[in-house]
Write a protein that holds these residues in place. Structure first.
Motif, PDB file in Angstrom:
ATOM      1  N   GLN A  97       0.850  -1.188   0.000  1.00 15.43           N
ATOM      2  CA  GLN A  97       0.000   0.000   0.000  1.00 15.43           C
ATOM      3  C   GLN A  97       0.887   1.240   0.000  1.00 15.43           C
ATOM      4  O   GLN A  97       1.855   1.313   0.751  1.00 15.43           O
ATOM      5  CB  GLN A  97      -0.902   0.005   1.241  1.00 15.43           C
ATOM      6  N   HIS A  98       0.558   2.194  -0.837  1.00 14.11           N
ATOM      7  CA  HIS A  98       1.282   3.463  -0.933  1.00 14.11           C
ATOM      8  C   HIS A  98       1.097   4.256   0.367  1.00 14.11           C
ATOM      9  O   HIS A  98       0.016   4.232   0.950  1.00 14.11           O
ATOM     10  CB  HIS A  98       0.741   4.254  -2.125  1.00 14.11           C
TER      11      HIS A  98
ATOM     12  N   LEU B 224       5.521  -7.299  -5.209  1.00 20.61           N
ATOM     13  CA  LEU B 224       6.854  -7.900  -5.155  1.00 20.61           C
ATOM     14  C   LEU B 224       6.649  -9.404  -5.321  1.00 20.61           C
ATOM     15  O   LEU B 224       6.012 -10.034  -4.486  1.00 20.61           O
ATOM     16  CB  LEU B 224       7.537  -7.578  -3.818  1.00 20.61           C
ATOM     17  N   ARG B 225       7.135  -9.961  -6.435  1.00 26.72           N
ATOM     18  CA  ARG B 225       6.937 -11.375  -6.749  1.00 26.72           C
ATOM     19  C   ARG B 225       8.240 -12.144  -6.619  1.00 26.72           C
ATOM     20  O   ARG B 225       9.277 -11.729  -7.147  1.00 26.72           O
ATOM     21  CB  ARG B 225       6.401 -11.544  -8.167  1.00 26.72           C
TER      22      ARG B 225
ATOM     23  N   LYS C  40      10.964   1.238   4.251  1.00 34.19           N
ATOM     24  CA  LYS C  40      11.653   2.462   4.676  1.00 34.19           C
ATOM     25  C   LYS C  40      11.049   3.694   4.005  1.00 34.19           C
ATOM     26  O   LYS C  40      11.076   4.790   4.557  1.00 34.19           O
ATOM     27  CB  LYS C  40      13.153   2.381   4.372  1.00 34.19           C
ATOM     28  N   LEU C  41      10.507   3.518   2.793  1.00 37.40           N
ATOM     29  CA  LEU C  41       9.867   4.614   2.071  1.00 37.40           C
ATOM     30  C   LEU C  41       8.412   4.819   2.483  1.00 37.40           C
ATOM     31  O   LEU C  41       7.736   5.707   1.973  1.00 37.40           O
ATOM     32  CB  LEU C  41       9.935   4.363   0.561  1.00 37.40           C
ATOM     33  N   GLY C  42       7.924   4.006   3.413  1.00 37.26           N
ATOM     34  CA  GLY C  42       6.567   4.171   3.913  1.00 37.26           C
ATOM     35  C   GLY C  42       5.527   3.243   3.316  1.00 37.26           C
ATOM     36  O   GLY C  42       4.358   3.303   3.684  1.00 37.26           O
ATOM     37  N   PHE C  43       5.924   2.384   2.384  1.00 36.69           N
ATOM     38  CA  PHE C  43       4.995   1.414   1.820  1.00 36.69           C
ATOM     39  C   PHE C  43       4.750   0.311   2.849  1.00 36.69           C
ATOM     40  O   PHE C  43       5.675  -0.117   3.539  1.00 36.69           O
ATOM     41  CB  PHE C  43       5.547   0.794   0.535  1.00 36.69           C
ATOM     42  N   LYS C  44       3.504  -0.137   2.950  1.00 37.04           N
ATOM     43  CA  LYS C  44       3.141  -1.184   3.916  1.00 37.04           C
ATOM     44  C   LYS C  44       2.668  -2.422   3.169  1.00 37.04           C
ATOM     45  O   LYS C  44       1.851  -2.313   2.241  1.00 37.04           O
ATOM     46  CB  LYS C  44       2.004  -0.706   4.837  1.00 37.04           C
TER      47      LYS C  44
ATOM     48  N   ARG D 184      -2.018 -14.356   3.443  1.00 36.69           N
ATOM     49  CA  ARG D 184      -1.671 -13.696   4.704  1.00 36.69           C
ATOM     50  C   ARG D 184      -1.907 -12.210   4.544  1.00 36.69           C
ATOM     51  O   ARG D 184      -1.282 -11.553   3.707  1.00 36.69           O
ATOM     52  CB  ARG D 184      -0.200 -13.982   5.009  1.00 36.69           C
ATOM     53  N   ALA D 185      -2.862 -11.692   5.299  1.00 34.94           N
ATOM     54  CA  ALA D 185      -3.043 -10.237   5.331  1.00 34.94           C
ATOM     55  C   ALA D 185      -2.053  -9.698   6.342  1.00 34.94           C
ATOM     56  O   ALA D 185      -1.839 -10.290   7.388  1.00 34.94           O
ATOM     57  CB  ALA D 185      -4.474  -9.879   5.727  1.00 34.94           C
ATOM     58  N   HIS D 186      -1.424  -8.599   6.005  1.00 33.96           N
ATOM     59  CA  HIS D 186      -0.396  -8.036   6.881  1.00 33.96           C
ATOM     60  C   HIS D 186      -0.994  -6.992   7.784  1.00 33.96           C
ATOM     61  O   HIS D 186      -1.985  -6.402   7.544  1.00 33.96           O
ATOM     62  CB  HIS D 186       0.728  -7.422   6.036  1.00 33.96           C
TER      63      HIS D 186
END
Length: 193
Positions: free
Chosen positions: A43-44, A58-59, A101-105, A191-193
Motif C-alpha cells: 500500500q502506498h 513484489l513477486r 523504509k519509504l513508507g509502503f506497507k 496472509r493479510a499483513h
C-alpha cells in the motif's frame, strides 16, 4: 509505455484444468514453465491503491524477484487492460526493506501454482491454482498488434471451450480480500499483513 491485456476465467473446480491443458496441447501450445509464485502487495503511504485501482507487487518465483507497478484497469469486452512496469531486483528481502523504509506497507501475500503455456506470437495462457480461491485460466495477449488483442483473446477462449465460463477483471488480491472480509477463515496461502 508497457501495456497488459488479459482475461481471467473462473473455473468451477480445479479438475477442469486437465481438460484445458489437453486443449492447449492440441492447439500446439508449449509448456514454458511450472512455478510457485509468492506475491506480496504493498500500500502506498500517501494514497489508497484500492481507490486508485493501482497495485505494487513484489513477486518471488523460481529464484527470481520482480517488482511490478500496475496502473488502473480499463475493461474491454470483459478483459482488462492496464499499464504495467516490471523490474528485476537482486534481493526480495532488500527490496521489501526499501519499500518499508519509504513508507509502503505490505497488505497481503498471495500464493499460487501456475503453469505457463505459450501460443507463439499470440498469447500466454496461465493455468492457476490460487491458495484460498481455487483455479483460474488467464489468457494474456502477447502479439505485436494491440488492435488485435480482444479478437485474439476471445478466439483462444473459444478454442479452449471456455466462452461460457464466468470471467472476472479483479486481481487475485482483490478476490481474496473480498472473500476474507466477511470473516471466513484464512488459509495458510493467504496472509493479510
Amino acid at each position: 509505455m508497457a501495456r497488459e491485456f488479459e482475461e481471467k476465467i473462473v473455473l468451477g473446480s480445479c479438475e477442469e484444468l486437465a481438460a484445458v491443458e489437453e486443449r492447449l496441447r492440441e492447439l500446439g501450445a508449449t509448456l514454458e514453465a511450472e512455478v510457485y509464485e509468492e506475491d506480496t502487495y504493498y500500500q502506498h503511504p500517501c494514497r489508497d491503491f484500492a481507490e486508485t485501482d493501482e497495485a505494487l507487487r513484489l513477486r518471488v518465483a523460481r529464484g527470481r524477484v520482480e517488482l511490478t507497478y500496475k496502473g488502473p484497469k480499463r475493461v474491454v469486452e470483459g478483459a482488462k487492460e492496464r499499464e504495467e512496469y516490471t523490474v528485476t531486483v537482486d534481493s526480495g528481502a532488500a527490496m521489501a526493506r526499501i519499500l518499508e523504509k519509504l513508507g509502503f506497507k505490505p497488505v497481503a501475500t498471495v500464493r499460487k501454482r501456475r503453469r505457463y503455456y505459450s501460443l507463439p506470437g499470440l498469447a500466454v495462457v496461465s493455468l492457476d491454482e490460487v491458495e484460498g480461491l481455487g483455479c483460474f485460466v488467464e489468457i494474456e495477449y502477447r502479439g505485436s498488434d494491440p488492435s488485435k488483442a480482444v479478437d485474439t483473446v476471445k478466439a483462444i477462449e473459444s478454442r479452449l471451450g471456455l466462452e461460457s465460463k464466468p470471467k472476472t477483471v479483479k486481481s487475485y488480491l482483490e478476490l481474496l480480500l473480498e472473500k476474507y472480509a466477511g470473516g471466513a477463515s484464512r488459509p495458510g496461502g493467504f496472509r493479510a499483513h
